[in-house]
Structures are given as structure tokens and as C-alpha cells.
Design a protein around this motif. Structure first.
Motif, PDB file in Angstrom:
ATOM      1  N   CYS A 265     -11.089  -2.310  55.039  1.00 37.33           N
ATOM      2  CA  CYS A 265     -10.297  -1.717  53.972  1.00 37.33           C
ATOM      3  C   CYS A 265     -11.094  -1.688  52.671  1.00 37.33           C
ATOM      4  O   CYS A 265     -11.705  -2.695  52.289  1.00 37.33           O
ATOM      5  CB  CYS A 265      -9.016  -2.521  53.732  1.00 37.33           C
ATOM      6  N   THR A 276      -7.512   1.499  51.224  1.00 39.84           N
ATOM      7  CA  THR A 276      -7.569   2.212  52.508  1.00 39.84           C
ATOM      8  C   THR A 276      -7.430   1.212  53.639  1.00 39.84           C
ATOM      9  O   THR A 276      -7.644   0.011  53.467  1.00 39.84           O
ATOM     10  CB  THR A 276      -8.911   2.967  52.699  1.00 39.84           C
ATOM     11  N   THR A 278      -8.947   1.338  57.600  1.00 45.30           N
ATOM     12  CA  THR A 278      -9.709   2.162  58.536  1.00 45.30           C
ATOM     13  C   THR A 278     -10.003   1.409  59.812  1.00 45.30           C
ATOM     14  O   THR A 278     -10.063   0.180  59.848  1.00 45.30           O
ATOM     15  CB  THR A 278     -11.045   2.633  57.923  1.00 45.30           C
ATOM     16  N   PHE A 286      -8.701   6.900  59.175  1.00 53.83           N
ATOM     17  CA  PHE A 286      -8.003   6.343  58.029  1.00 53.83           C
ATOM     18  C   PHE A 286      -6.521   6.254  58.369  1.00 53.83           C
ATOM     19  O   PHE A 286      -5.857   7.267  58.593  1.00 53.83           O
ATOM     20  CB  PHE A 286      -8.228   7.216  56.788  1.00 53.83           C
ATOM     21  N   LYS A 297      -1.838  -1.920  53.210  1.00 52.98           N
ATOM     22  CA  LYS A 297      -2.273  -0.956  52.202  1.00 52.98           C
ATOM     23  C   LYS A 297      -1.461  -1.158  50.927  1.00 52.98           C
ATOM     24  O   LYS A 297      -0.233  -1.179  50.950  1.00 52.98           O
ATOM     25  CB  LYS A 297      -2.100   0.476  52.724  1.00 52.98           C
TER      26      LYS A 297
END
Length: 385
Positions: A265, A276, A278, A286, A297
Motif C-alpha cells: 500500500c 492504495t 495493491t 489496485f 484504505k
């Protein structure tokens, strides 16, 4: 249980890493063409042009970063991506190479950091069959020494990592033991002879007590998460262009992004807020949030100001290493410097943030260090250093 003599924990991980890292460039090209609806020839031509810029992105990085997507990035944004193939050349140009061993040897680095007032995990012992002496630390090289150590530490959870290792190759966690066998995560119980001779092999390991995540992070990670701080020490002080948190998932005990299922992230460096989420695949995905537990998040990480202060102190302790990557865990008692690396891969921060590292500030730093930023020709479409 019998292990093949040439198969250590580290070599098994290295094979898995290479399989995760390397994809067939032609397969990647077909994937990008199918997903974008564009001609493979046109995508290949655009890749070739970008690969000749200073960043020298290879085809795997071109696809995994989504650079083939003309709607996602402008030409200027694409040109900011830097190939991981250039990492060592840049690290050696920026850094005092005499300091490489001080950072990459975890025993030496931990000693220096602790003396410099930086909190680090306590090393309890060393697994090593060589004649090296480790002042102040027990060295375990026989079954008898291992058993005496395990009995002395009772029910403590123990984590092992190679003293000079990278990207978590060979890392293990001791799950149980008795007088005849030892049980490490993901492996059947093995005799101490097999553990020392085959599983550990000729590698030296530090043994540390397992660190726990802060309660704010515990729901999102199966083992210890660390924050990767990308550090550049210029004439005007420390510059951190990107910070990433790596989160182990499932059965993984280490946070390296190459391990299947792990998350990475991007973090707002000023506030410590996760921006983010990921996950690695053929192309970095994403996600809207953590795939199981919502709330990752947008999470503001605890102890963030303290983490920044610890990172800056450690960076200046190792100031001759001007390009660093620091891995810092956030425990219930505060941040702990797990590792400080000589250099640091360019792939992770770019995958997790979706941004190229070559910002104006980073370009200025590299130029200050004498790194040649002029474009250069590259042979072939799919070359890998």
C-alpha cells in the motif's frame, strides 16, 4: 523426512521468487493487446521507445505497471518509471560502497543502529556452522546447542532470517519442537541434523523473537508488516519521495511483495495515511480495500511521527549510504527498525503507488550523485539485465 542436500530454505524461496518475477515477454504482449484492444505491434513499438529512455523499463515492468494503458498515463508520467535493472548501478554510484556490508549484514547493522539510539528487534542467537565469532551472542551449530537454546526460551515464538539475506529468502518461523525434531512453518517436522545441514545449509541466520503488529494493523496482516521508507540523502538533508507498507497474507510469514497474495500500500508520507491497496499479478491490481477486512484504505497508521523520526535518525547513522531503503515495523510499543538496506529496489514503490520514482527531486538527487540521466540505446525488445 529427507530433504535433498542441495535444497535449502533460501534456494527454495529463490526459485519461487524468480518464477513470480519473470514472465514470458511475448505472453505479456498478448495480454496487453487483448486487454487494451490495441495492436501488439503498436504496443511493442511504444515499449521500445520508452525502453530507450533513461528509465530503461523492460517488458515485464512495462506490463506490470500498466504503462501500455494510454488512458492511464501521459508520456511524461511513463518517462518517470525507473527499471529495477538499474538498481545496483545507481546504488553503487550514489553510495560509499565500503558501507555496503554494514547495512547488509544484519548483525552489524543491528549493532550500529542500537548504538545510535534506534530501536531494533533483539537478536537472541545466531545459527551458523562457520568459525565466525559473534560477540555477545550465542552461536548454534549443533543439535545440542539448538536444544539448549530452545529449552531456555520456552514458548517464545522465534523468527529466523539470513544475516546477509535479501527479499526474505529463507525466512522461517519455528512453530514447535521436541527432543528429536523441529517444526518450521510450511514444512514437516525435521530432525535437527536435517534442519542444520539441509534446511539452513551454509547460510548464517539471526534468530529473533517474533514481533507483533500494532492492533490497528493486526486485522490486515497474517504476520509482521513493515513500512518501506525510500530514503535519499542529499545536500539539503533527507528526502523520502515514497513510503509503502507491505502486508503478509494467508500462510505467508514474510511481507515481501513477490510472495503470492501479499499486499502493498502507498502511504502519504506527511500524514501516514494509506492511499492504495495493491496485489501483485501479471499486472499490478489496485483494489478498493483489503480483500477480506474493510478499512485498510484510508487508515492512518499509528506512531507515524515517531516512525518518521526513527527513520531520519537511522538514515543519518548510515549517511554514507545516500540511497537507502528502511523497513520499519509498527508494534504495540512503537516503531522498530527491522532492516536498513544498501539501496533498495525500484519495483515495489512504483507497483504500490502507481507512480514513477523519477520525480524532479529524485532526478536532482541522482544528478547530484553523478548518475548519468541521459537516454541510452537498448538492444532488443525484451532484454533483461
Amino acid at each position: 523426512m529427507t530433504l535433498q542436500q542441495d535444497i535449502t530454505a533460501a534456494s527454495q524461496d529463490q526459485k519461487a521468487y524468480l518464477a513470480a518475477r519473470d514472465s514470458n515477454p511475448k505472453d505479456l504482449l498478448v495480454y496487453a493487446a487483448k486487454k487494451s484492444g490495441r495492436s501488439p505491434v503498436k504496443i511493442q513499438r511504444e515499449f521500445l521507445q520508452l525502453s530507450r529512455s533513461y528509465g530503461r523499463i523492460n517488458m515485464v515492468e512495462y506490463i506490470r505497471n500498466g504503462l501500455y494503458d494510454i488512458d492511464r498515463y501521459s508520456d511524461e508520467e511513463r518517462a518517470n518509471f525507473l527499471s529495477n535493472d538499474l538498481h545496483w548501478d545507481i546504488a553503487h554510484t550514489c553510495n560509499d560502497q565500503a558501507w555496503s556490508g554494514t547495512a547488509e549484514d544484519k548483525v552489524i547493522a543491528g549493532t550500529i543502529l542500537e548504538a545510535g539510539g534506534v530501536p531494533v528487534p533483539k537478536t537472541l542467537a545466531i545459527l551458523d556452522k562457520s568459525n565466525r565469532i559473534y560477540p555477545g551472542l550465542d552461536k548454534l551449530s549443533t543439535k545440542e546447542a539448538c536444544l539448549a537454546f530452545l529449552r531456555a526460551h520456552g514458548s517464545k515464538k522465534l523468527f529466523g532470517k539470513i544475516t546477509g539475506g535479501m527479499v526474505s529468502f529463507g525466512a522461517f518461523r519455528i512453530e514447535g519442537w521436541d527432543a528429536e525434531t523441529i517444526h518450521c512453518n510450511g514444512h514437516a517436522p525435521m530432525s535437527y541434523e536435517i534442519f542444520l545441514n539441509d534446511f539452513i545449509g551454509n547460510n548464517a541466520y539471526v534468530l529473533q523473537e517474533v514481533q507483533e503488529n500494532h492492533d490497528a494493523l493486526a486485522p490486515y496482516a497474517s504476520a509482521l508488516a513493515t513500512v518501506r521508507m525510500v530514503n535519499f540523502l542529499g545536500k539539503d538533508g533527507l528526502h523520502v519521495p515514497v513510503a509503502i507498507i507491505k502486508l503478509p497474507q494467508g500462510d505467508n510469514i514474510a511481507d515481501a511483495f513477490w510472495r503470492p497474495g501479499n499486499l502493498a500500500c502507498d502511504i502519504d508520507v506527511e500524514t501516514g495515511t494509506i492511499r492504495t491497496v495493491t496485489q501483485r499479478g501479471l499486472e499490478t491490481e489496485f483494489l478498493e480495500d483489503h480483500p477480506v477486512t474493510a478499512g485498510l484504505k484510508g487508515l492512518q497508521l499509528p506512531f507515524w511521527q515517531q516512525l518518521l523520526e526513527i527513520n531520519e535518525r537511522a538514515a543519518h547513522v548510515f549517511e554514507p549510504i545516500r540511497h537507502q531503503a528502511a523497513d520499519i515495523a509498527i508494534t504495540p510499543n512503537g516503531p522498530v527498525m527491522v532492516e536498513l538496506n544498501y539501496g533498495g529496489g525500484f519495483d515495489l514503490p512504483q507497483y504500490a503507488s502507481g507512480r514513477g520514482l523519477l520525480t524532479p527531486e529524485v532526478r536532482a538527487f541522482l544528478a547530484e550523485c553523478g548518475v548519468d540521466l541521459t537516454p541510452r540505446k537498448k538492444k532488443g525488445f525484451f532484454s533483461r539485465k
